[in-house]
Design a protein around this motif. Sequence first.
Motif, PDB file in Angstrom:
ATOM      1  N   GLY A  19     -67.967 -64.893   2.210  1.00  0.00           N
ATOM      2  CA  GLY A  19     -67.551 -63.919   1.079  1.00  0.00           C
ATOM      3  C   GLY A  19     -68.038 -62.368   1.604  1.00  0.00           C
ATOM      4  N   PHE A  20     -67.502 -61.368   0.892  1.00  0.00           N
ATOM      5  CA  PHE A  20     -68.074 -60.141   1.118  1.00  0.00           C
ATOM      6  C   PHE A  20     -69.381 -59.840   1.325  1.00  0.00           C
ATOM      7  N   ASP A  21     -70.221 -60.358   0.504  1.00  0.00           N
ATOM      8  CA  ASP A  21     -71.842 -60.028   0.563  1.00  0.00           C
ATOM      9  C   ASP A  21     -72.236 -60.729   1.797  1.00  0.00           C
ATOM     10  N   VAL A  22     -71.577 -61.857   2.334  1.00  0.00           N
ATOM     11  CA  VAL A  22     -72.166 -62.630   3.367  1.00  0.00           C
ATOM     12  C   VAL A  22     -71.865 -61.873   4.529  1.00  0.00           C
ATOM     13  N   GLU A  23     -70.612 -61.467   4.669  1.00  0.00           N
ATOM     14  CA  GLU A  23     -70.230 -60.725   6.139  1.00  0.00           C
ATOM     15  C   GLU A  23     -71.011 -59.187   5.988  1.00  0.00           C
ATOM     16  N   ILE A  24     -71.278 -58.644   4.863  1.00  0.00           N
ATOM     17  CA  ILE A  24     -72.125 -57.379   4.979  1.00  0.00           C
ATOM     18  C   ILE A  24     -73.251 -57.817   5.566  1.00  0.00           C
ATOM     19  N   GLY A  25     -73.929 -58.473   4.908  1.00  0.00           N
ATOM     20  CA  GLY A  25     -75.153 -58.829   5.255  1.00  0.00           C
ATOM     21  C   GLY A  25     -75.450 -59.426   6.720  1.00  0.00           C
ATOM     22  N   SER A  26     -74.608 -60.406   7.147  1.00  0.00           N
ATOM     23  CA  SER A  26     -74.498 -60.867   8.493  1.00  0.00           C
ATOM     24  C   SER A  26     -74.208 -59.500   9.479  1.00  0.00           C
ATOM     25  N   GLU A  27     -73.468 -58.803   9.059  1.00  0.00           N
ATOM     26  CA  GLU A  27     -73.056 -57.631  10.163  1.00  0.00           C
ATOM     27  C   GLU A  27     -74.591 -56.683   9.963  1.00  0.00           C
ATOM     28  N   ILE A  28     -75.056 -56.431   9.109  1.00  0.00           N
ATOM     29  CA  ILE A  28     -76.403 -55.814   9.074  1.00  0.00           C
ATOM     30  C   ILE A  28     -77.376 -56.429   9.919  1.00  0.00           C
ATOM     31  N   ALA A  29     -77.620 -57.829   9.878  1.00  0.00           N
ATOM     32  CA  ALA A  29     -78.161 -58.533  10.605  1.00  0.00           C
ATOM     33  C   ALA A  29     -78.188 -58.167  12.289  1.00  0.00           C
ATOM     34  N   LYS A  30     -77.120 -58.409  12.506  1.00  0.00           N
ATOM     35  CA  LYS A  30     -76.406 -58.213  13.942  1.00  0.00           C
ATOM     36  C   LYS A  30     -76.827 -57.046  14.450  1.00  0.00           C
ATOM     37  N   ARG A  31     -76.593 -55.900  13.544  1.00  0.00           N
ATOM     38  CA  ARG A  31     -76.705 -54.695  14.290  1.00  0.00           C
ATOM     39  C   ARG A  31     -78.372 -54.311  14.442  1.00  0.00           C
ATOM     40  N   GLY A  36     -80.200 -56.499  15.598  1.00  0.00           N
ATOM     41  CA  GLY A  36     -80.383 -57.423  16.861  1.00  0.00           C
ATOM     42  C   GLY A  36     -81.259 -58.698  16.235  1.00  0.00           C
ATOM     43  N   LEU A  37     -80.713 -59.308  15.028  1.00  0.00           N
ATOM     44  CA  LEU A  37     -81.442 -60.348  14.343  1.00  0.00           C
ATOM     45  C   LEU A  37     -80.013 -61.332  13.790  1.00  0.00           C
ATOM     46  N   ARG A  38     -80.638 -62.710  13.740  1.00  0.00           N
ATOM     47  CA  ARG A  38     -79.630 -63.615  13.579  1.00  0.00           C
ATOM     48  C   ARG A  38     -79.632 -63.796  12.133  1.00  0.00           C
ATOM     49  N   PRO A  39     -78.537 -63.920  11.290  1.00  0.00           N
ATOM     50  CA  PRO A  39     -78.457 -63.973   9.805  1.00  0.00           C
ATOM     51  C   PRO A  39     -78.480 -65.175   9.370  1.00  0.00           C
ATOM     52  N   GLU A  40     -79.222 -65.347   8.434  1.00  0.00           N
ATOM     53  CA  GLU A  40     -79.658 -66.860   7.920  1.00  0.00           C
ATOM     54  C   GLU A  40     -79.210 -66.724   6.198  1.00  0.00           C
ATOM     55  N   ILE A  41     -78.115 -67.302   5.665  1.00  0.00           N
ATOM     56  CA  ILE A  41     -77.955 -67.109   4.286  1.00  0.00           C
ATOM     57  C   ILE A  41     -78.639 -68.111   3.403  1.00  0.00           C
ATOM     58  N   VAL A  42     -79.282 -67.556   2.467  1.00  0.00           N
ATOM     59  CA  VAL A  42     -79.867 -68.647   1.521  1.00  0.00           C
ATOM     60  C   VAL A  42     -79.386 -68.241   0.098  1.00  0.00           C
ATOM     61  N   THR A  43     -78.749 -69.404  -0.678  1.00  0.00           N
ATOM     62  CA  THR A  43     -78.525 -69.423  -1.669  1.00  0.00           C
ATOM     63  C   THR A  43     -79.712 -69.849  -2.690  1.00  0.00           C
ATOM     64  N   THR A  44     -79.616 -69.203  -3.899  1.00  0.00           N
ATOM     65  CA  THR A  44     -80.528 -69.564  -4.947  1.00  0.00           C
ATOM     66  C   THR A  44     -80.256 -68.939  -6.312  1.00  0.00           C
ATOM     67  N   ALA A  45     -80.730 -69.697  -7.552  1.00  0.00           N
ATOM     68  CA  ALA A  45     -80.382 -69.289  -8.563  1.00  0.00           C
ATOM     69  C   ALA A  45     -80.586 -67.737  -8.986  1.00  0.00           C
TER      70      ALA A  45
END
Length: 254
Positions: A55-67, A69-78
């Motif tokens: 989704g949108f938030d996943v790609e925005i967050g992942s792109e921020i992490a990559k920029r 120099g980090l590996r994105p790790e998505i965590v889902t929670t209530a």
Amino acid sequence: MFRKFAFALLAFVLAAPSLHAEDLDAIKQSGRLRIAMSGQYPPFGFVNEQNEVVGFDVEIGSEIAKRMGLRPEIVTTAWDGIIAGLLAGKFDAIVGSMTITDERKKTIDFVGPYYHAGPGIFVPESSAIQNPDDLEGKLVGVILGETSAEWVSTRKGVSTTTYKGLPEMLLEINAERIDAFVTDRIAPVVAIKERKLPLREVKVVNHGIPDEIGIAIRKSNPALSKAIQKALDDMMADGTYAKISRKWIGEDIR
């Protein structure tokens, strides 16, 4: 005895900064940015048929992490416990379409905003509800912890029932178990359009609800805030943000 106490106090003062080290230092050492969201809010964050969170938030967050120099790790929670999870160190940032509010800023900091939203009332096409006042006497679905849920709670004579996310509310309104639901308007508008759902939006004007959506981090982390903001600004400047937004939302929502 006094000299020993003085040396001990000096040692404590000198060591104090390390007790409150920037989160960015630990994040860089780990090589990953743990990004939290509910995973129940398409098209911003949801589980697809391959059991992947997309989704949108996943790609925005992942792109921020990559920029960064980090590996994105998505965590889902209530959603209703997501701030507590951030404060407990279970993840490093919330990129989950969280509205920036004064109440939330008492316990966490925000980077951004990275888009703007606002509440919408969604009803069956055949519903007699035409404006917010028509919600009186109706059963309305809300997502626990959302700012829009707080707005509904101030409406006279409105009963509410809470859900974990948008998918549940869509099922409930289709089954006629609720008369309407209220949430940030972008996600339902996209769902109605893409899936040709027999629902319509009742516009909410002068709602008085904050509409800036930000990235949440723990307090006292200026270096982390600056790094995330720079990554976000660069994405907006080079067209990456707009590309991601059009892919998932159909327009540039910044």
